[in-house]
Design a protein around this motif. Structure first.
Motif, PDB file in Angstrom:
ATOM      1  N   TYR A  68     -28.251  15.784  -6.759  1.00  0.00           N
ATOM      2  CA  TYR A  68     -28.263  17.101  -7.392  1.00  0.00           C
ATOM      3  C   TYR A  68     -29.533  17.335  -8.205  1.00  0.00           C
ATOM      4  CZ  TYR A  68     -23.325  16.081  -6.482  1.00  0.00           C
ATOM      5  OH  TYR A  68     -22.148  15.709  -5.899  1.00  0.00           O
ATOM      6  N   ARG A  69     -30.112  18.529  -8.037  1.00  0.00           N
ATOM      7  CA  ARG A  69     -31.318  18.877  -8.808  1.00  0.00           C
ATOM      8  C   ARG A  69     -30.963  19.256 -10.246  1.00  0.00           C
ATOM      9  NH1 ARG A  69     -32.424  21.538  -3.886  1.00  0.00           N
ATOM     10  NH2 ARG A  69     -31.836  23.556  -4.786  1.00  0.00           N
ATOM     11  N   ASN A  70     -29.832  19.938 -10.413  1.00  0.00           N
ATOM     12  CA  ASN A  70     -29.358  20.354 -11.726  1.00  0.00           C
ATOM     13  C   ASN A  70     -27.889  20.737 -11.607  1.00  0.00           C
ATOM     14  OD1 ASN A  70     -29.292  23.108 -10.700  1.00  0.00           O
ATOM     15  ND2 ASN A  70     -31.525  23.151 -11.041  1.00  0.00           N
ATOM     16  N   SER A  71     -27.315  21.197 -12.692  1.00  0.00           N
ATOM     17  CA  SER A  71     -25.884  21.519 -12.703  1.00  0.00           C
ATOM     18  C   SER A  71     -25.538  22.655 -11.751  1.00  0.00           C
ATOM     19  CB  SER A  71     -25.438  21.891 -14.122  1.00  0.00           C
ATOM     20  OG  SER A  71     -25.646  20.812 -15.012  1.00  0.00           O
ATOM     21  N   PHE A  72     -26.423  23.641 -11.643  1.00  0.00           N
ATOM     22  CA  PHE A  72     -26.149  24.780 -10.761  1.00  0.00           C
ATOM     23  C   PHE A  72     -26.193  24.346  -9.295  1.00  0.00           C
ATOM     24  CE2 PHE A  72     -27.873  26.683 -14.664  1.00  0.00           C
ATOM     25  CZ  PHE A  72     -26.833  27.547 -14.966  1.00  0.00           C
ATOM     26  N   HIS A  73     -27.133  23.460  -8.975  1.00  0.00           N
ATOM     27  CA  HIS A  73     -27.214  22.934  -7.613  1.00  0.00           C
ATOM     28  C   HIS A  73     -25.969  22.104  -7.300  1.00  0.00           C
ATOM     29  CE1 HIS A  73     -28.867  19.923  -4.567  1.00  0.00           C
ATOM     30  NE2 HIS A  73     -28.864  21.097  -3.944  1.00  0.00           N
ATOM     31  N   CYS A  74     -25.505  21.344  -8.294  1.00  0.00           N
ATOM     32  CA  CYS A  74     -24.288  20.552  -8.134  1.00  0.00           C
ATOM     33  C   CYS A  74     -23.096  21.456  -7.854  1.00  0.00           C
ATOM     34  CB  CYS A  74     -24.040  19.730  -9.404  1.00  0.00           C
ATOM     35  SG  CYS A  74     -22.497  18.786  -9.397  1.00  0.00           S
ATOM     36  N   ALA A  75     -22.942  22.518  -8.641  1.00  0.00           N
ATOM     37  CA  ALA A  75     -21.828  23.455  -8.454  1.00  0.00           C
ATOM     38  C   ALA A  75     -21.907  24.110  -7.076  1.00  0.00           C
ATOM     39  CB  ALA A  75     -21.848  24.524  -9.538  1.00  0.00           C
ATOM     40  N   TYR A  76     -23.115  24.472  -6.652  1.00  0.00           N
ATOM     41  CA  TYR A  76     -23.304  25.109  -5.340  1.00  0.00           C
ATOM     42  C   TYR A  76     -22.887  24.165  -4.214  1.00  0.00           C
ATOM     43  CZ  TYR A  76     -25.699  26.754  -1.155  1.00  0.00           C
ATOM     44  OH  TYR A  76     -25.983  27.137   0.134  1.00  0.00           O
ATOM     45  N   ARG A  77     -23.300  22.900  -4.301  1.00  0.00           N
ATOM     46  CA  ARG A  77     -22.970  21.944  -3.244  1.00  0.00           C
ATOM     47  C   ARG A  77     -21.460  21.670  -3.181  1.00  0.00           C
ATOM     48  NH1 ARG A  77     -26.439  16.716  -2.193  1.00  0.00           N
ATOM     49  NH2 ARG A  77     -24.839  16.726  -0.560  1.00  0.00           N
ATOM     50  N   ILE A  78     -20.835  21.546  -4.353  1.00  0.00           N
ATOM     51  CA  ILE A  78     -19.384  21.314  -4.367  1.00  0.00           C
ATOM     52  C   ILE A  78     -18.661  22.486  -3.708  1.00  0.00           C
ATOM     53  CG2 ILE A  78     -17.342  21.081  -5.835  1.00  0.00           C
ATOM     54  CD1 ILE A  78     -19.129  19.671  -7.893  1.00  0.00           C
ATOM     55  N   PHE A  79     -19.041  23.704  -4.085  1.00  0.00           N
ATOM     56  CA  PHE A  79     -18.391  24.897  -3.543  1.00  0.00           C
ATOM     57  C   PHE A  79     -18.660  25.043  -2.047  1.00  0.00           C
ATOM     58  CE2 PHE A  79     -18.638  29.435  -2.402  1.00  0.00           C
ATOM     59  CZ  PHE A  79     -17.325  29.813  -2.678  1.00  0.00           C
ATOM     60  N   ASN A  80     -19.922  24.845  -1.655  1.00  0.00           N
ATOM     61  CA  ASN A  80     -20.327  25.054  -0.265  1.00  0.00           C
ATOM     62  C   ASN A  80     -19.805  23.968   0.682  1.00  0.00           C
ATOM     63  OD1 ASN A  80     -21.894  26.688   1.645  1.00  0.00           O
ATOM     64  ND2 ASN A  80     -23.247  24.910   1.800  1.00  0.00           N
ATOM     65  N   GLU A  81     -19.779  22.715   0.214  1.00  0.00           N
ATOM     66  CA  GLU A  81     -19.433  21.596   1.073  1.00  0.00           C
ATOM     67  C   GLU A  81     -17.976  21.153   0.966  1.00  0.00           C
ATOM     68  OE1 GLU A  81     -22.192  18.473   0.182  1.00  0.00           O
ATOM     69  OE2 GLU A  81     -23.951  19.768   0.420  1.00  0.00           O
ATOM     70  N   GLU A  82     -17.363  21.402  -0.198  1.00  0.00           N
ATOM     71  CA  GLU A  82     -16.019  20.867  -0.414  1.00  0.00           C
ATOM     72  C   GLU A  82     -14.962  21.925  -0.711  1.00  0.00           C
ATOM     73  OE1 GLU A  82     -16.140  17.300  -2.965  1.00  0.00           O
ATOM     74  OE2 GLU A  82     -18.323  17.510  -2.929  1.00  0.00           O
ATOM     75  N   GLY A  83     -15.408  23.146  -0.983  1.00  0.00           N
ATOM     76  CA  GLY A  83     -14.451  24.219  -1.215  1.00  0.00           C
ATOM     77  C   GLY A  83     -14.137  24.466  -2.683  1.00  0.00           C
ATOM     78  N   THR A 126      -6.123  24.517 -22.219  1.00  0.00           N
ATOM     79  CA  THR A 126      -7.509  24.060 -22.113  1.00  0.00           C
ATOM     80  C   THR A 126      -7.833  23.504 -20.733  1.00  0.00           C
ATOM     81  OG1 THR A 126      -7.561  23.517 -24.482  1.00  0.00           O
ATOM     82  CG2 THR A 126      -9.245  22.503 -23.102  1.00  0.00           C
ATOM     83  N   VAL A 127      -6.915  22.721 -20.163  1.00  0.00           N
ATOM     84  CA  VAL A 127      -7.168  22.064 -18.874  1.00  0.00           C
ATOM     85  C   VAL A 127      -7.502  23.069 -17.779  1.00  0.00           C
ATOM     86  CG1 VAL A 127      -6.088  20.804 -16.970  1.00  0.00           C
ATOM     87  CG2 VAL A 127      -5.833  19.987 -19.297  1.00  0.00           C
ATOM     88  N   TYR A 128      -6.632  24.046 -17.586  1.00  0.00           N
ATOM     89  CA  TYR A 128      -6.797  24.956 -16.458  1.00  0.00           C
ATOM     90  C   TYR A 128      -7.991  25.896 -16.610  1.00  0.00           C
ATOM     91  CZ  TYR A 128      -2.549  23.331 -14.297  1.00  0.00           C
ATOM     92  OH  TYR A 128      -1.613  22.536 -13.682  1.00  0.00           O
ATOM     93  N   THR A 129      -8.399  26.187 -17.835  1.00  0.00           N
ATOM     94  CA  THR A 129      -9.523  27.103 -18.034  1.00  0.00           C
ATOM     95  C   THR A 129     -10.882  26.407 -17.971  1.00  0.00           C
ATOM     96  OG1 THR A 129      -9.283  26.879 -20.441  1.00  0.00           O
ATOM     97  CG2 THR A 129      -8.205  28.758 -19.403  1.00  0.00           C
ATOM     98  N   THR A 130     -10.920  25.096 -18.160  1.00  0.00           N
ATOM     99  CA  THR A 130     -12.218  24.402 -18.228  1.00  0.00           C
ATOM    100  C   THR A 130     -12.423  23.346 -17.156  1.00  0.00           C
ATOM    101  OG1 THR A 130     -11.410  22.694 -19.772  1.00  0.00           O
ATOM    102  CG2 THR A 130     -12.248  24.744 -20.740  1.00  0.00           C
ATOM    103  N   MET A 131     -11.492  23.205 -16.211  1.00  0.00           N
ATOM    104  CA  MET A 131     -11.566  22.132 -15.220  1.00  0.00           C
ATOM    105  C   MET A 131     -12.840  22.134 -14.378  1.00  0.00           C
ATOM    106  SD  MET A 131      -9.575  19.583 -14.726  1.00  0.00           S
ATOM    107  CE  MET A 131     -10.158  18.163 -13.816  1.00  0.00           C
ATOM    108  N   PRO A 132     -13.316  23.273 -13.888  1.00  0.00           N
ATOM    109  CA  PRO A 132     -14.552  23.248 -13.083  1.00  0.00           C
ATOM    110  C   PRO A 132     -15.736  22.636 -13.829  1.00  0.00           C
ATOM    111  CG  PRO A 132     -13.409  25.327 -12.773  1.00  0.00           C
ATOM    112  CD  PRO A 132     -12.704  24.616 -13.904  1.00  0.00           C
TER     113      PRO A 132
END
Length: 298
Positions: free
Chosen positions: A236-251, A213-219
């Motif tokens: 963050y405006r919403n969850s998708f914006h949050c995911a985008y910022r994490i990926f774009n800014e932090e990897g 469960t851990v490795y498949t749901t961590m994000p």
């Protein structure tokens, strides 16, 4: 092998007790995981534990614990009742549940627990943990924190991050129950002891379910934590914006921040919850044979 149907009230009680015990025993790992997922400077689990013990003592590792214990009891109760309901609704004529149907039942159970239990308790817990690391915390425990959050943000304040919580819990339950049920049926089919498995085997199967469960749901867990932090509305405006910022800014790897403490918790959690649940159900006679209507304790 036909599955025996759990009585709803007994399933609720067994699940609630198992969830409350598990939350208290494993809470320090949850605290460390949540702290590590906030934005800003990355901190290792050891650094978080050392700094918390130095500034707040052992009690600091239990900041927000009451919210999780209450929420986890409700969550586990709702989870088992919902899963049992969906599982038997999806069972075939022989009472068997295939892996895909077990996955669907787990997904439904996760959605139910996210709406009725997890989102409010997780939001309050996350805000309490986030607030506790400030020089002058504004919340004085579960009751005061809940009242202040509702007063400042309304009921929406405790339902912040509902979407990622629903996604996480749906995935959590789907993966965990499917793994647990599949492994349990596999072991039972090869066991000479019939349908009753030793406690050590039940604990082991539950632990493996937690690991998967851990490795498949961590994000989804990382996004959930960010959306429920004190600074979420400003960042963050919403969850998708949050995911985008994490990926774009932090990897990409940032989505697996907190894996180690969450892994420690869910391995223990899976073993503790399923073991206690099975024991309580067995003791109180919480299963009945769907074909005969006779109570069964196996």
């Amino acid at each position: 092998m036909a599955t025996k149907k759990e009585k709803p009230l007994h399933s609720l009680v067994a699940g609630a007790v198992a969830g409350g015990v598990e939350a208290f025993v494993t809470y320090p790992t949850e605290f460390v995981k949540t702290r590590s997922q906030f934005g800003g400077k990355r901190e290792s689990p050891i650094a978080i534990i050392r700094e918390t013990l130095r500034s707040q003592g052992v009690r600091g590792l239990y900041s927000g614990c009451a919210a999780l214990v209450v929420g986890n009891s409700a969550k586990a109760g709702v989870r088992f009742v919902s899963y049992d309901h969906f599982k038997h609704a999806l069972a075939d004529e022989q009472g068997k549940v295939s892996a895909p149907r077990s996955l669907l039942a787990g997904l439904g159970a996760g959605m139910m627990e996210a709406i009725f239990a997890v989102t409010p308790s997780e939001t309050i817990k996350t805000k309490l943990i986030d607030d506790a690391k400030r020089p002058t915390p504004q919340y004085r425990g579960l009751a005061h924190g809940t009242v202040m959050i509702v007063r400042q943000e309304g009921l929406r304040g405790i339902y912040r991050g509902l979407f990622p919580v629903m996604m996480r819990q749906g995935a959590n339950s789907a993966v965990r129950f499917t793994t647990y049920t599949t492994l349990k049926q596999f072991v039972q089919s090869r066991s000479r002891g019939g349908t009753t498995l030793p406690t050590s085997v039940t604990f082991g199967i539950g632990a493996i379910a937690g690991l998967v469960t851990v490795y498949t749901t961590m994000p989804l867990d990382v996004i959930k934590t960010r959306m429920q932090s004190l600074e979420a509305r400003a960042q963050y405006r919403n969850s998708f914006h949050c995911a985008y910022r994490i990926f774009n800014e932090e990897g990409l790897l940032r989505f697996w921040t907190g894996t180690t403490p969450r892994l420690a918790r869910l391995i223990m959690s899976g073993g503790i919850v399923f073991t206690i649940y099975e024991k309580i159900i067995s003791v109180i006679g919480g299963r009945e044979d769907p074909s005969s209507g006779v109570d069964a304790r196996s």
